[in-house]
Design a protein around this motif. Structure first.
Motif, PDB file in Angstrom:
ATOM      1  N   ASN A  37      79.899   9.766  20.976  1.00 49.84           N
ATOM      2  CA  ASN A  37      80.531   9.395  22.228  1.00 49.84           C
ATOM      3  C   ASN A  37      79.664   9.823  23.402  1.00 49.84           C
ATOM      4  OD1 ASN A  37      81.785  12.143  23.436  1.00 49.84           O
ATOM      5  ND2 ASN A  37      81.902  12.186  21.196  1.00 49.84           N
ATOM      6  N   ILE A  38      79.784   9.047  24.501  1.00 51.12           N
ATOM      7  CA  ILE A  38      79.060   9.369  25.731  1.00 51.12           C
ATOM      8  C   ILE A  38      80.042   9.971  26.721  1.00 51.12           C
ATOM      9  CG2 ILE A  38      77.754   8.455  27.691  1.00 51.12           C
ATOM     10  CD1 ILE A  38      76.677   6.288  25.985  1.00 51.12           C
ATOM     11  N   ARG A  39      79.674  11.093  27.322  1.00 49.72           N
ATOM     12  CA  ARG A  39      80.513  11.661  28.361  1.00 49.72           C
ATOM     13  C   ARG A  39      79.662  12.360  29.416  1.00 49.72           C
ATOM     14  NH1 ARG A  39      82.006  15.241  23.860  1.00 49.72           N
ATOM     15  NH2 ARG A  39      81.373  17.398  24.298  1.00 49.72           N
ATOM     16  N   ARG A  40      80.253  12.544  30.566  1.00 48.22           N
ATOM     17  CA  ARG A  40      79.537  13.186  31.664  1.00 48.22           C
ATOM     18  C   ARG A  40      79.393  14.683  31.402  1.00 48.22           C
ATOM     19  NH1 ARG A  40      80.536  12.571  38.219  1.00 48.22           N
ATOM     20  NH2 ARG A  40      78.800  13.947  38.836  1.00 48.22           N
ATOM     21  N   ILE A  41      78.231  15.219  31.769  1.00 46.66           N
ATOM     22  CA  ILE A  41      78.009  16.661  31.729  1.00 46.66           C
ATOM     23  C   ILE A  41      78.079  17.163  33.167  1.00 46.66           C
ATOM     24  CG2 ILE A  41      76.459  18.533  31.044  1.00 46.66           C
ATOM     25  CD1 ILE A  41      75.097  16.573  29.114  1.00 46.66           C
ATOM     26  N   TRP A  42      79.039  18.014  33.450  1.00 46.88           N
ATOM     27  CA  TRP A  42      79.212  18.537  34.803  1.00 46.88           C
ATOM     28  C   TRP A  42      78.367  19.805  34.949  1.00 46.88           C
ATOM     29  CZ3 TRP A  42      81.937  15.821  38.410  1.00 46.88           C
ATOM     30  CH2 TRP A  42      82.741  14.782  37.934  1.00 46.88           C
ATOM     31  N   LEU A  43      77.121  19.630  35.338  1.00 47.50           N
ATOM     32  CA  LEU A  43      76.186  20.753  35.372  1.00 47.50           C
ATOM     33  C   LEU A  43      76.616  21.845  36.343  1.00 47.50           C
ATOM     34  CD1 LEU A  43      72.809  18.771  35.304  1.00 47.50           C
ATOM     35  CD2 LEU A  43      73.993  19.835  33.384  1.00 47.50           C
ATOM     36  N   ASP A  84      68.671  23.673  27.141  1.00 45.00           N
ATOM     37  CA  ASP A  84      67.995  23.990  25.880  1.00 45.00           C
ATOM     38  C   ASP A  84      67.525  22.722  25.178  1.00 45.00           C
ATOM     39  OD1 ASP A  84      68.498  26.656  26.368  1.00 45.00           O
ATOM     40  OD2 ASP A  84      70.234  26.779  25.024  1.00 45.00           O
ATOM     41  N   PHE A  85      68.352  21.682  25.244  1.00 42.22           N
ATOM     42  CA  PHE A  85      68.028  20.403  24.605  1.00 42.22           C
ATOM     43  C   PHE A  85      66.773  19.790  25.245  1.00 42.22           C
ATOM     44  CE2 PHE A  85      68.492  15.765  24.221  1.00 42.22           C
ATOM     45  CZ  PHE A  85      68.682  15.641  22.856  1.00 42.22           C
ATOM     46  N   LEU A  86      66.697  19.829  26.581  1.00 37.94           N
ATOM     47  CA  LEU A  86      65.531  19.281  27.276  1.00 37.94           C
ATOM     48  C   LEU A  86      64.265  20.066  26.952  1.00 37.94           C
ATOM     49  CD1 LEU A  86      66.866  18.375  30.851  1.00 37.94           C
ATOM     50  CD2 LEU A  86      66.360  16.824  28.965  1.00 37.94           C
ATOM     51  N   VAL A  87      64.369  21.378  26.917  1.00 38.26           N
ATOM     52  CA  VAL A  87      63.206  22.211  26.604  1.00 38.26           C
ATOM     53  C   VAL A  87      62.683  21.891  25.207  1.00 38.26           C
ATOM     54  CG1 VAL A  87      62.430  24.578  26.187  1.00 38.26           C
ATOM     55  CG2 VAL A  87      63.817  24.055  28.199  1.00 38.26           C
ATOM     56  N   THR A  88      63.599  21.732  24.266  1.00 34.03           N
ATOM     57  CA  THR A  88      63.221  21.372  22.896  1.00 34.03           C
ATOM     58  C   THR A  88      62.498  20.022  22.866  1.00 34.03           C
ATOM     59  OG1 THR A  88      65.097  22.596  22.000  1.00 34.03           O
ATOM     60  CG2 THR A  88      64.094  20.945  20.559  1.00 34.03           C
ATOM     61  N   ALA A  89      62.911  19.127  23.772  1.00 32.13           N
ATOM     62  CA  ALA A  89      62.295  17.795  23.846  1.00 32.13           C
ATOM     63  C   ALA A  89      60.997  17.802  24.652  1.00 32.13           C
ATOM     64  CB  ALA A  89      63.280  16.807  24.462  1.00 32.13           C
ATOM     65  N   GLY A  90      60.612  18.977  25.161  1.00 34.50           N
ATOM     66  CA  GLY A  90      59.360  19.080  25.914  1.00 34.50           C
ATOM     67  C   GLY A  90      59.488  18.708  27.373  1.00 34.50           C
ATOM     68  N   LEU A  91      60.720  18.725  27.911  1.00 32.05           N
ATOM     69  CA  LEU A  91      60.955  18.398  29.314  1.00 32.05           C
ATOM     70  C   LEU A  91      61.410  19.635  30.080  1.00 32.05           C
ATOM     71  CD1 LEU A  91      62.884  15.005  28.969  1.00 32.05           C
ATOM     72  CD2 LEU A  91      60.452  15.340  29.394  1.00 32.05           C
ATOM     73  N   ILE A  92      61.179  19.625  31.387  1.00 28.41           N
ATOM     74  CA  ILE A  92      61.623  20.723  32.244  1.00 28.41           C
ATOM     75  C   ILE A  92      62.974  20.358  32.847  1.00 28.41           C
ATOM     76  CG2 ILE A  92      61.096  22.064  34.317  1.00 28.41           C
ATOM     77  CD1 ILE A  92      58.126  21.384  33.827  1.00 28.41           C
ATOM     78  N   PRO A  93      64.001  21.176  32.636  1.00 28.47           N
ATOM     79  CA  PRO A  93      65.305  20.902  33.264  1.00 28.47           C
ATOM     80  C   PRO A  93      65.167  20.831  34.785  1.00 28.47           C
ATOM     81  CG  PRO A  93      65.523  22.601  31.583  1.00 28.47           C
ATOM     82  CD  PRO A  93      64.052  22.372  31.768  1.00 28.47           C
ATOM     83  N   ARG A 118      69.739  10.163  43.126  1.00 27.44           N
ATOM     84  CA  ARG A 118      69.674   8.981  43.985  1.00 27.44           C
ATOM     85  C   ARG A 118      69.501   7.739  43.108  1.00 27.44           C
ATOM     86  NH1 ARG A 118      67.390  10.502  49.888  1.00 27.44           N
ATOM     87  NH2 ARG A 118      68.502  12.480  50.086  1.00 27.44           N
ATOM     88  N   ASN A 119      68.375   7.006  43.253  1.00 27.01           N
ATOM     89  CA  ASN A 119      68.169   5.824  42.405  1.00 27.01           C
ATOM     90  C   ASN A 119      67.039   6.059  41.400  1.00 27.01           C
ATOM     91  OD1 ASN A 119      66.179   5.794  44.404  1.00 27.01           O
ATOM     92  ND2 ASN A 119      65.985   3.571  44.362  1.00 27.01           N
ATOM     93  N   ILE A 120      66.930   7.299  40.933  1.00 23.29           N
ATOM     94  CA  ILE A 120      65.881   7.658  39.976  1.00 23.29           C
ATOM     95  C   ILE A 120      66.506   8.117  38.668  1.00 23.29           C
ATOM     96  CG2 ILE A 120      63.843   9.094  39.595  1.00 23.29           C
ATOM     97  CD1 ILE A 120      64.166   9.593  42.799  1.00 23.29           C
ATOM     98  N   LEU A 121      66.099   7.491  37.572  1.00 28.05           N
ATOM     99  CA  LEU A 121      66.518   7.921  36.239  1.00 28.05           C
ATOM    100  C   LEU A 121      65.566   9.015  35.779  1.00 28.05           C
ATOM    101  CD1 LEU A 121      67.585   4.917  36.574  1.00 28.05           C
ATOM    102  CD2 LEU A 121      67.561   4.810  34.081  1.00 28.05           C
ATOM    103  N   LYS A 122      66.094  10.140  35.323  1.00 27.47           N
ATOM    104  CA  LYS A 122      65.224  11.245  34.941  1.00 27.47           C
ATOM    105  C   LYS A 122      65.888  12.098  33.865  1.00 27.47           C
ATOM    106  CE  LYS A 122      64.414  13.725  38.674  1.00 27.47           C
ATOM    107  NZ  LYS A 122      64.378  14.298  40.048  1.00 27.47           N
ATOM    108  N   CYS A 123      65.118  13.034  33.313  1.00 31.12           N
ATOM    109  CA  CYS A 123      65.604  13.964  32.277  1.00 31.12           C
ATOM    110  C   CYS A 123      66.259  13.210  31.114  1.00 31.12           C
ATOM    111  CB  CYS A 123      66.585  14.976  32.864  1.00 31.12           C
ATOM    112  SG  CYS A 123      65.856  16.065  34.096  1.00 31.12           S
TER     113      CYS A 123
END
Length: 331
Positions: free
Chosen positions: A2-8, A20-29, A53-58
């Motif tokens: 399922n897809i759901r919003r993550i309220w950071l 932690d998931f992003l770091v494992t994937a080699g990305l910087i949070p 804004r209008n940028i897809l990231k992470c």
């Protein structure tokens, strides 16, 4: 799944799992995010993507789920969100090794470095921007460029433009289109045009989203809060886009900048340009103009505005800028 919003900003444990998931994937949070979603296999996070804004990231997918078509689900959900809030044009950062995946989802590459590929989808796009620039292109060969925020336009900015105009046939003066300043985009653009109207070989142009913007160089607007390592990568991307696509389109051979004694991020940008341009483009760094013992800067003018010291401001800005500032005072 399922897809759901993550309220950071509201869910510390969810944010930690995401980071932690992003770091494992080699990305910087990234902290500059407006909206984040995750795909979950029960409670296990297996994919995520965000918007600023209008940028897809992470955007990242668990390696063991790569064949589950999760990437297209993430991108589609983010595109729907962007359309719901009114965007028809959006950008994406990705690593070079994954750019082909996003190309298959309809994204077009604008430029690339060894670390990043910068892509877009929707309209008006980068080709439309180049068409806009070429409509104001002069038939000259010895051309220079200056890029400035001008928040607001000062005598220091005017000095930089005047010195550049003395040494080349045409100066293309780009004013940031980004709405993240005390003075709005329209006001800044008009103040620059009025301030340089006596210089016949200066052409004032907008940057849209392709120079020093939230898309190409978001760290620029964070200044002292920006992480130097991230700012460096973004600065190289911005400089590469300018060198390979914009300078070549307008036959620009030189870029003028002011030296930067105050902002670490701007100094990182100056050094990134110097390295990226190499022998292809000349970077001229001019000393800042002074008033008394202090250099003239837009930040100094804004500080004097807070102090309501209009007599001091008058010595630092052209008449048109001073007129706008005094009008703001009377509001």
């Amino acid at each position: 799944m399922n897809i759901r919003r993550i309220w950071l900003d509201r869910d510390p444990s969810g944010k930690q799992q995401w980071a932690d998931f992003l770091v494992t994937a080699g990305l910087i949070p990234d902290e500059q995010l407006d909206y984040t979603i995750g795909i979950y296999d029960q409670e296990k996070l297996i994919g995520t993507g965000s918007i600023f804004r209008n940028i897809l990231k992470c955007i990242a997918i668990d390696a063991s789920y790569q064949n589950e078509n999760l990437l297209s689900q993430i991108v589609q959900a983010l595109r729907e969100r962007l359309r719901d809030i009114g965007y028809q044009h959006y950008f994406l950062y990705t690593k070079p090794k994954t750019s082909r995946l996003f190309h298959s989802l309809g994204f077009t590459e604008i430029t690339a470095t060894t670390d990043l590929v910068f892509m877009e989808q929707g309209f008006p796009d980068f080709n439309d921007y180049l068409t806009e620039l070429k409509k104001q292109q002069r038939k000259t060969k010895n051309n220079a460029a200056i890029v400035m925020n001008a928040n607001p336009f000062t005598n220091g900015h005017l000095y930089l433009v005047t010195e550049a105009a003395k040494s080349v046939e045409t100066v293309y003066l780009f004013v940031l289109s980004e709405e993240r300043s005390l003075f709005d985009t329209k006001t800044r653009f008009e103040l620059v045009k009025k301030g340089v109207s006596h210089l016949e070989n200066v052409v004032v142009l907008p940057t849209r989203e392709y120079m020093v913007s939230s898309a190409t160089f978001p760290s620029y607007f964070l200044k002292d809060q920006a992480k130097a390592s991230i700012a460096q990568v973004q600065a190289v991307l911005d400089a590469t886009l300018f060198k390979e696509k914009i300078a070549s389109a307008l036959s620009i051979s030189t870029r003028f900048v002011g030296e930067e004694p105050f902002s670490e991020v701007t100094e990182i940008y100056n050094q990134a340009m110097k390295k990226t341009f190499g022998s292809a483009l000349k970077l001229v760094i001019l000393p800042r103009k002074k008033s008394g013992e202090e250099v003239i800067s837009a930040s100094r003018v804004r500080a004097l505005m807070d102090e309501k010291n209009y007599a001091a401001i008058k010595a630092l800005v052209p008449p048109a800028t001073f007129e706008v500032i005094t009008k703001q005072k009377n509001k």
